[in-house]
Write an enzyme that holds these catalytic residues in place. Structure first.
Site, PDB file in Angstrom:
ATOM      1  N   GLY A  56       3.482 -10.439  -1.346  1.00 30.84           N
ATOM      2  CA  GLY A  56       2.532  -9.576  -0.648  1.00 30.84           C
ATOM      3  C   GLY A  56       1.088  -9.968  -0.910  1.00 30.84           C
ATOM      4  N   GLN A  57       0.164  -9.139  -0.407  1.00 29.94           N
ATOM      5  CA  GLN A  57      -1.268  -9.465  -0.504  1.00 29.94           C
ATOM      6  C   GLN A  57      -1.710  -9.583  -1.964  1.00 29.94           C
ATOM      7  OE1 GLN A  57      -4.080  -6.442   0.623  1.00 29.94           O
ATOM      8  NE2 GLN A  57      -5.741  -7.882   0.927  1.00 29.94           N
ATOM      9  N   GLY A 105       7.825  -8.058  -5.495  1.00 27.79           N
ATOM     10  CA  GLY A 105       6.878  -8.006  -4.376  1.00 27.79           C
ATOM     11  C   GLY A 105       5.838  -9.106  -4.495  1.00 27.79           C
ATOM     12  N   ASP A 165      10.918 -11.263  -4.345  1.00 23.05           N
ATOM     13  CA  ASP A 165      10.545 -10.498  -3.153  1.00 23.05           C
ATOM     14  C   ASP A 165      11.808 -10.240  -2.343  1.00 23.05           C
ATOM     15  OD1 ASP A 165       7.399 -10.234  -1.786  1.00 23.05           O
ATOM     16  OD2 ASP A 165       9.147  -9.645  -0.593  1.00 23.05           O
ATOM     17  N   ILE A 166      11.692  -9.385  -1.353  1.00 23.72           N
ATOM     18  CA  ILE A 166      12.843  -9.043  -0.501  1.00 23.72           C
ATOM     19  C   ILE A 166      13.224 -10.211   0.412  1.00 23.72           C
ATOM     20  CG2 ILE A 166      11.402  -7.951   1.288  1.00 23.72           C
ATOM     21  CD1 ILE A 166      14.729  -6.441   0.261  1.00 23.72           C
ATOM     22  N   ARG A 167      12.215 -11.102   0.665  1.00 18.48           N
ATOM     23  CA  ARG A 167      12.521 -12.237   1.524  1.00 18.48           C
ATOM     24  C   ARG A 167      11.914 -13.518   0.966  1.00 18.48           C
ATOM     25  NH1 ARG A 167       8.366  -9.506   2.516  1.00 18.48           N
ATOM     26  NH2 ARG A 167       6.545 -10.267   3.610  1.00 18.48           N
ATOM     27  N   LYS A 171       2.088   7.902  -4.139  1.00 19.20           N
ATOM     28  CA  LYS A 171       1.305   7.358  -5.257  1.00 19.20           C
ATOM     29  C   LYS A 171       0.934   8.465  -6.248  1.00 19.20           C
ATOM     30  CE  LYS A 171       1.246   2.988  -4.315  1.00 19.20           C
ATOM     31  NZ  LYS A 171       1.933   2.032  -5.219  1.00 19.20           N
ATOM     32  N   TYR A 223       1.920   7.922   2.008  1.00 18.04           N
ATOM     33  CA  TYR A 223       1.617   6.937   0.972  1.00 18.04           C
ATOM     34  C   TYR A 223       0.911   7.588  -0.226  1.00 18.04           C
ATOM     35  CZ  TYR A 223      -0.693   2.748  -0.975  1.00 18.04           C
ATOM     36  OH  TYR A 223      -1.156   1.755  -1.788  1.00 18.04           O
TER      37      TYR A 223
HETATM   38  N1  SER Z   1      -5.518  -0.365   0.895  1.00 20.75           N
HETATM   39  C1  SER Z   1      -4.442   0.569   0.942  1.00 20.75           C
HETATM   40  C2  SER Z   1      -4.198   1.055   2.291  1.00 20.75           C
HETATM   41  O1  SER Z   1      -5.094   0.999   3.099  1.00 20.75           O
HETATM   42  C3  SER Z   1      -4.731   1.734   0.059  1.00 20.75           C
HETATM   43  O2  SER Z   1      -4.175   1.575  -1.178  1.00 20.75           O
HETATM   44  O3  SER Z   1      -3.130   1.520   2.559  1.00 20.75           O
END
Ligand code: SER
Length: 317
Positions: A12-13, A9, A35-37, A147, A143
Site C-alpha cells: 500500500g501507500q 499490507g 500483502d493480499i496480492r 480507528k 473508517y
Molecule cells: N488519509 C486518510 C483518508 O483520507 C485518513 O487517514 O482516508
C-alpha cells in the site's frame, strides 16, 4: 542476529515506503513483506514476500512462527472513502486484523506492534483548529469509527495484558512512489500528477477545505522513531496526534503554481466533502514532540519542491 519484522499490507501507500526503510535499517532478509496480492514491484521482487490475508489469524500466526517474527506493522486497512462504500467489510478488516495481531502479542508470540490510526478518529464536534490530543471524539465515518475503536482496544490490551503497541494518528499523506488508495486526502497527491501530465485538475473537495497533511518521508521517520523509542517514553497507548502542515486546495494549488504557473484547478465537491468537513483543520502534536522527540522535516514549500522533482525524475521521465 537482527530482529525479524513482518509488514502486513506492504504494497500500500505507506507499506511500500515503510518496507524500503525498514529493509535499509535492518537488512532485506529480516523484513518480511506481505500483502493480499502479489504485485510486480520492488517490495515483492526483492523478497522475502508472502501472500497473506490479514483476516486469517492462522496465516499470520504461521508466518510469525516460520520467520520467528518479533515485530508486526499492521498497515492493511480500508481508507475513509472506500469504507463508506463498504461499511461491513471495512469494519471487519480494520477491526479483526487488529485483534489478530493484538492477540498474537497477548499470547507472547510477538513482542511489539505498530498500528496506524488517523485524524479520522475526530468528528464534527471536535475543536477544528489545533485539535488537542485529548478532546471530544465523535467520528462520523465508518473508517473513523473503526480507528477510534481500534485505539480503545490498543490501550486496553496495553493496560490489561501488557501488550507493547504503538500508534500514530496520521494526517493526509503525500507521496510520489505509490498511489494512495481510497482516502479523502488523496486529492493532495492527485493534484501533483495532474499538474505535470495535464496542467489542470478537477478537485473533489471545495477550495477552502483545510486539512492536516504530511510528506511521506516524515511519516515513515515518525513510524521508525516511535517504534525505536524506549518503552517508558511512550506515554500514550491509544494513538499520538502527529502534524507537519495544514493547507486548503487553494493553497496547495498556489504552491504548485510557483513551479507550474499554468496549472488550472476547478472544484467539484463529491461525497468526500462531507468526510473532510468532519475532520480537523490543524492538529496539536506537542505530546509526540515531547515524549519521543517527533520533528517534521518538510513543510508545504519543501514538500512541493520534492514531490515535483521526484515525480519528474522517477515517474514522468
Ligand atoms: N488519509 C486518510 C483518508 O483520507 C485518513 O487517514 O482516508
Amino acid at each position: 542476529m537482527s530482529k525479524k519484522i513482518l509488514i502486513i499490507g506492504a504494497c500500500g501507500q505507506i507499506g511500500t515506503e515503510l518496507t524500503h526503510k525498514l529493509r535499509a535499517i535492518h537488512g532485506v532478509e529480516n523484513v518480511i513483506a506481505s500483502d493480499i496480492r502479489k504485485l510486480n514491484n520492488d517490495v515483492v521482487n526483492s523478497e522475502p514476500f508472502e501472500v497473506i490475508n490479514a483476516l486469517d489469524y492462522n496465516q499470520i500466526e504461521h508466518l510469525v512462527e516460520q520467520y520467528h517474527i518479533e515485530e508486526v506493522y499492521l498497515m492493511a486497512a480500508l481508507l475513509s472513502a472506500t469504507a463508506e462504500k463498504n461499511p461491513a467489510f471495512a469494519w471487519d478488516l480494520n477491526m479483526n486484523s487488529l485483534f489478530h495481531v493484538l492477540n498474537l502479542a497477548k499470547a507472547k508470540k510477538i513482542k511489539k506492534i505498530f498500528w496506524p490510526s488517523s485524524i479520522a478518529v475526530f468528528g464534527p464536534t471536535t475543536p477544528k483548529e489545533n485539535t488537542p490530543q485529548y478532546t471530544i471524539m465523535e467520528p462520523s465515518t465508518v473508517y473513523g469509527i473503526s480507528k477510534q475503536s481500534g485505539e480503545r482496544w490498543c490501550e486496553y490490551y496495553h493496560n490489561i495484558f501488557g501488550v507493547d503497541v504503538r500508534s500514530i494518528r496520521y494526517p493526509g499523506l503525500i507521496s510520489w512512489s505509490t498511489p494512495p488508495g481510497g482516502g479523502t486526502t488523496d486529492y493532495a497527491v492527485d493534484i501533483f500528477h495532474k499538474a505535470i501530465t495535464d496542467g489542470k485538475y478537477e478537485c473533489f473537495l471545495s477550495s477552502e477545505t483545510k486539512m492536516p497533511m504530511m510528506y511521506m518521508e516524515d511519516a515513515i521517520q515518525a513510524t521508525v522513531d516511535i517504534m525505536e523509542a524506549p518503552t517508558e517514553s511512550i506515554k500514550i497507548r491509544s494513538s499520538y496526534n502527529l502534524a507537519a502542515m495544514s493547507f486548503t486546495p487553494t493553497q496547495i494549488a498556489a504552491e504548485i503554481q510557483k513551479h507550474i504557473p499554468n496549472l488550472q484547478v476547478t472544484y467539484k465537491p463529491d461525497f468526500r466533502q462531507k468526510i473532510a468537513d468532519s475532520w480537523p483543520a490543524s492538529i496539536d502534536d506537542s505530546q509526540a514532540r515531547q515524549d519521543w522527540n517527533w520533528k517534521n522535516k518538510f513543510n508545504i514549500e519543501t514538500m512541493t519542491v520534492e514531490m515535483l522533482k521526484q515525480l519528474r525524475e522517477n515517474v514522468y521521465k
